[in-house]
Scaffold this motif. Structure first.
Motif, PDB file in Angstrom:
ATOM      1  N   MET A 151      -9.429   8.098  -0.842  1.00  0.00           N
ATOM      2  CA  MET A 151     -11.185   7.309  -1.941  1.00  0.00           C
ATOM      3  C   MET A 151     -11.716   7.625  -0.350  1.00  0.00           C
ATOM      4  O   MET A 151     -12.366   8.003  -0.370  1.00  0.00           O
ATOM      5  CB  MET A 151     -10.900   6.098  -2.405  1.00  0.00           C
ATOM      6  CG  MET A 151     -12.101   5.594  -2.764  1.00  0.00           C
ATOM      7  SD  MET A 151     -12.194   4.196  -3.089  1.00  0.00           S
ATOM      8  CE  MET A 151     -14.144   4.001  -4.043  1.00  0.00           C
ATOM      9  N   ILE A 152     -11.303   6.783   0.675  1.00  0.00           N
ATOM     10  CA  ILE A 152     -12.018   6.742   2.225  1.00  0.00           C
ATOM     11  C   ILE A 152     -11.979   8.759   2.388  1.00  0.00           C
ATOM     12  O   ILE A 152     -13.113   9.320   2.853  1.00  0.00           O
ATOM     13  CB  ILE A 152     -11.361   6.356   3.558  1.00  0.00           C
ATOM     14  CG1 ILE A 152     -10.797   5.053   3.131  1.00  0.00           C
ATOM     15  CG2 ILE A 152     -12.192   7.069   4.954  1.00  0.00           C
ATOM     16  CD1 ILE A 152     -10.711   4.174   4.128  1.00  0.00           C
ATOM     17  N   ALA A 153     -11.079   9.609   2.042  1.00  0.00           N
ATOM     18  CA  ALA A 153     -10.934  11.337   1.898  1.00  0.00           C
ATOM     19  C   ALA A 153     -12.644  11.968   1.168  1.00  0.00           C
ATOM     20  O   ALA A 153     -12.664  12.228   2.054  1.00  0.00           O
ATOM     21  CB  ALA A 153     -10.219  11.179   2.262  1.00  0.00           C
ATOM     22  N   TRP A 154     -12.285  11.457  -0.108  1.00  0.00           N
ATOM     23  CA  TRP A 154     -12.843  12.262  -0.137  1.00  0.00           C
ATOM     24  C   TRP A 154     -14.406  11.500  -0.570  1.00  0.00           C
ATOM     25  O   TRP A 154     -15.515  12.493  -0.718  1.00  0.00           O
ATOM     26  CB  TRP A 154     -12.836  12.112  -1.711  1.00  0.00           C
ATOM     27  CG  TRP A 154     -12.867  11.188  -2.733  1.00  0.00           C
ATOM     28  CD1 TRP A 154     -11.639   9.882  -3.076  1.00  0.00           C
ATOM     29  CD2 TRP A 154     -13.788  10.296  -3.895  1.00  0.00           C
ATOM     30  NE1 TRP A 154     -12.142   8.879  -4.077  1.00  0.00           N
ATOM     31  CE2 TRP A 154     -13.541   9.114  -3.763  1.00  0.00           C
ATOM     32  CE3 TRP A 154     -15.608  11.036  -3.529  1.00  0.00           C
ATOM     33  CZ2 TRP A 154     -14.463   8.360  -4.961  1.00  0.00           C
ATOM     34  CZ3 TRP A 154     -16.508   9.662  -4.344  1.00  0.00           C
ATOM     35  CH2 TRP A 154     -15.546   9.108  -5.347  1.00  0.00           C
ATOM     36  N   LEU A 169      -5.636  15.080  -1.539  1.00  0.00           N
ATOM     37  CA  LEU A 169      -5.574  12.938  -2.056  1.00  0.00           C
ATOM     38  C   LEU A 169      -4.284  12.271  -2.836  1.00  0.00           C
ATOM     39  O   LEU A 169      -3.957  12.954  -3.814  1.00  0.00           O
ATOM     40  CB  LEU A 169      -6.866  13.067  -3.411  1.00  0.00           C
ATOM     41  CG  LEU A 169      -8.217  13.838  -2.570  1.00  0.00           C
ATOM     42  CD1 LEU A 169      -9.353  13.923  -3.851  1.00  0.00           C
ATOM     43  CD2 LEU A 169      -9.018  12.942  -2.090  1.00  0.00           C
ATOM     44  N   ILE A 170      -4.108  11.548  -2.275  1.00  0.00           N
ATOM     45  CA  ILE A 170      -2.582  11.540  -2.189  1.00  0.00           C
ATOM     46  C   ILE A 170      -2.433   9.871  -3.168  1.00  0.00           C
ATOM     47  O   ILE A 170      -3.153   8.991  -2.694  1.00  0.00           O
ATOM     48  CB  ILE A 170      -1.376  11.844  -1.815  1.00  0.00           C
ATOM     49  CG1 ILE A 170      -0.648  12.242  -0.361  1.00  0.00           C
ATOM     50  CG2 ILE A 170      -0.267  10.692  -1.622  1.00  0.00           C
ATOM     51  CD1 ILE A 170      -0.529  12.150   0.908  1.00  0.00           C
ATOM     52  N   ASP A 171      -2.183   9.530  -5.033  1.00  0.00           N
ATOM     53  CA  ASP A 171      -2.766   8.242  -5.519  1.00  0.00           C
ATOM     54  C   ASP A 171      -4.003   7.895  -5.228  1.00  0.00           C
ATOM     55  O   ASP A 171      -4.054   6.346  -4.932  1.00  0.00           O
ATOM     56  CB  ASP A 171      -1.414   7.992  -5.231  1.00  0.00           C
ATOM     57  CG  ASP A 171      -0.128   8.604  -5.889  1.00  0.00           C
ATOM     58  OD1 ASP A 171       0.041   8.245  -6.773  1.00  0.00           O
ATOM     59  OD2 ASP A 171       0.259   9.537  -5.377  1.00  0.00           O
ATOM     60  N   ALA A 172      -4.950   8.687  -4.810  1.00  0.00           N
ATOM     61  CA  ALA A 172      -6.457   8.166  -3.855  1.00  0.00           C
ATOM     62  C   ALA A 172      -6.782   7.178  -5.656  1.00  0.00           C
ATOM     63  O   ALA A 172      -6.872   7.209  -7.008  1.00  0.00           O
ATOM     64  CB  ALA A 172      -6.772   8.964  -3.834  1.00  0.00           C
ATOM     65  N   VAL A 173      -7.557   6.444  -4.856  1.00  0.00           N
ATOM     66  CA  VAL A 173      -8.447   5.154  -5.438  1.00  0.00           C
ATOM     67  C   VAL A 173      -9.772   6.160  -5.825  1.00  0.00           C
ATOM     68  O   VAL A 173      -9.877   6.882  -4.875  1.00  0.00           O
ATOM     69  CB  VAL A 173      -8.646   4.442  -4.608  1.00  0.00           C
ATOM     70  CG1 VAL A 173      -9.836   3.035  -5.431  1.00  0.00           C
ATOM     71  CG2 VAL A 173      -7.243   3.147  -4.744  1.00  0.00           C
ATOM     72  N   GLY A 174     -10.123   5.809  -7.070  1.00  0.00           N
ATOM     73  CA  GLY A 174     -11.677   6.350  -6.871  1.00  0.00           C
ATOM     74  C   GLY A 174     -12.291   6.437  -8.340  1.00  0.00           C
ATOM     75  O   GLY A 174     -13.905   6.194  -8.413  1.00  0.00           O
ATOM     76  N   PHE A 175     -11.238   6.411  -9.283  1.00  0.00           N
ATOM     77  CA  PHE A 175     -11.712   5.817 -10.350  1.00  0.00           C
ATOM     78  C   PHE A 175     -11.241   4.614 -11.118  1.00  0.00           C
ATOM     79  O   PHE A 175     -10.561   4.063 -10.847  1.00  0.00           O
ATOM     80  CB  PHE A 175     -11.550   6.859 -11.775  1.00  0.00           C
ATOM     81  CG  PHE A 175     -11.905   8.002 -11.283  1.00  0.00           C
ATOM     82  CD1 PHE A 175     -13.517   8.992 -11.904  1.00  0.00           C
ATOM     83  CD2 PHE A 175     -11.263   9.201 -10.540  1.00  0.00           C
ATOM     84  CE1 PHE A 175     -13.731   9.844 -11.763  1.00  0.00           C
ATOM     85  CE2 PHE A 175     -11.725  10.506 -11.019  1.00  0.00           C
ATOM     86  CZ  PHE A 175     -12.952  11.030 -11.181  1.00  0.00           C
TER      87      PHE A 175
END
Length: 337
Positions: A151-154, A169-175
């Protein structure tokens, strides 16, 4: 004739109640004592878990722990909640053959320890990463992140697309899909329990948490459990975690394809319970140009399948059509740097 008084019945109703109360209190005290773990001094954890090439960047009356390996185009690795840069060990060994690779412990985690101002928002984390990049004179880098790190990355890419060449993005938080699973981290949001959480984090809780994020439990060694446990017990880290989990929520920002136009690779564990595979579908709907790779793994495929995922990341970063662009739109009010 003198009357003799009856001996006191120590097993009478009132005394039985008192005895039961004391016994219960004793059980509770013994129970709490068995799970309470005191903080480990930072110097002790640093001595035990730092690398030969560990470095510390002075930052806001604190120090950011990081590692830097290799030479070539820059790649920055960002770990997830309650993790550390140790999660990227295989990736650093692999990618440093072709790239300059930098990994850091985010404020509140690992050997870095708490944010000196108690700030744990996405913008605060982004600022810390950009500060490290500036100190190392890295103008642009590929950013890879797992879970919170994703999440920080995107967010970094969306705020400063001119500084992010590629995203992994690996199993990223965001949605927020409404499918949140109750995890050990959920305890850190419950009144009263969250206060106990700052002191009661026994080793078995760490093992259970790892079993929750790994698909292959046979990979969870005693050494791995000890590492995660020590990092959690590093002085100040538990309070920092509770503070982060209870920080006021900022306005939600969705991935914007107009700004996240750089090449993007999504990596996902098929059996991830914390951020299920359906979240990858949401990312692809918002970012149609993103490539998706799914692995027989849980929430941390870069740990479970380190060599395979690192090799896939290397191929992605080295593919000609995924090379950095030379013309970028200007960053605007989304700036977090």
């Amino acid at each position: 004739m003198k009357k003799t008084s009856k001996p006191k019945n120590f097993f009478g109703k009132k005394n039985r109640l008192k005895l039961t109360t004391f016994l219960l209190l004793g059980v509770i005290i013994i129970g709490l004592a068995s799970i309470v773990r005191w903080d480990i001094p930072a110097s002790e954890v640093i001595k035990k878990h730092s690398y030969a090439n560990s470095a510390f960047l002075p930052w806001k009356n604190s120090k950011i722990h990081y590692r830097r390996m290799g030479s070539g185009p820059s790649v920055v690795l960002i770990h997830g909640t309650s993790s550390s840069l140790h999660t990227w060990e295989t990736w650093m060994d692999t990618l440093s053959k072709d790239f300059e690779v930098v990994a850091l412990d985010l404020p509140g985690f690992g050997l870095t320890g708490p944010h000196p101002e108690g700030k744990y928002g996405i913008e605060d984390y982004s600022e810390a990463v950009f500060t490290l990049m500036d100190s190392l004179k890295i103008d642009q880098a590929a950013i890879a992140g797992n879970s919170l790190g994703g999440m920080i990355a995107w967010h970094m890419g969306q705020a400063h697309p001119d500084r992010v060449s590629q995203l992994i993005l690996i199993d990223a938080v965001g949605f927020d899909r409404g499918d949140t699973t109750f995890t050990v981290l959920s305890l850190g949001k419950i009144p009263v329990i969250k206060e106990i959480f700052k002191y009661a984090t026994p080793r078995f809780m760490i093992r259970n948490s790892l079993e929750d994020v790994y698909q292959n439990d046979s990979l969870i060694t005693d050494e791995l459990v000890d590492l995660y446990h020590d990092m959690v017990l590093r002085e100040g880290n538990r309070k920092a975690l509770v503070d982060r989990l209870n920080s006021p929520k900022t306005a939600k920002v969705k991935p914007d394809p107009q700004r996240l136009y750089m090449p993007i690779l999504l990596m996902w564990g098929k059996t991830d319970r914390w951020v299920p595979l359906a979240h990858a579908d949401s990312f692809q709907q918002s970012l149609p140009h993103a490539e998706l790779k799914v692995y027989e793994a849980g929430h941390v495929p870069m740990e479970e399948l380190g060599s395979l995922t690192a090799q896939d990341a290397s191929i992605f970063l080295n593919t000609p059509e995924n090379q950095p662009r030379t013309i970028f739109p200007q960053s605007d009010s989304l700036s977090v740097h």
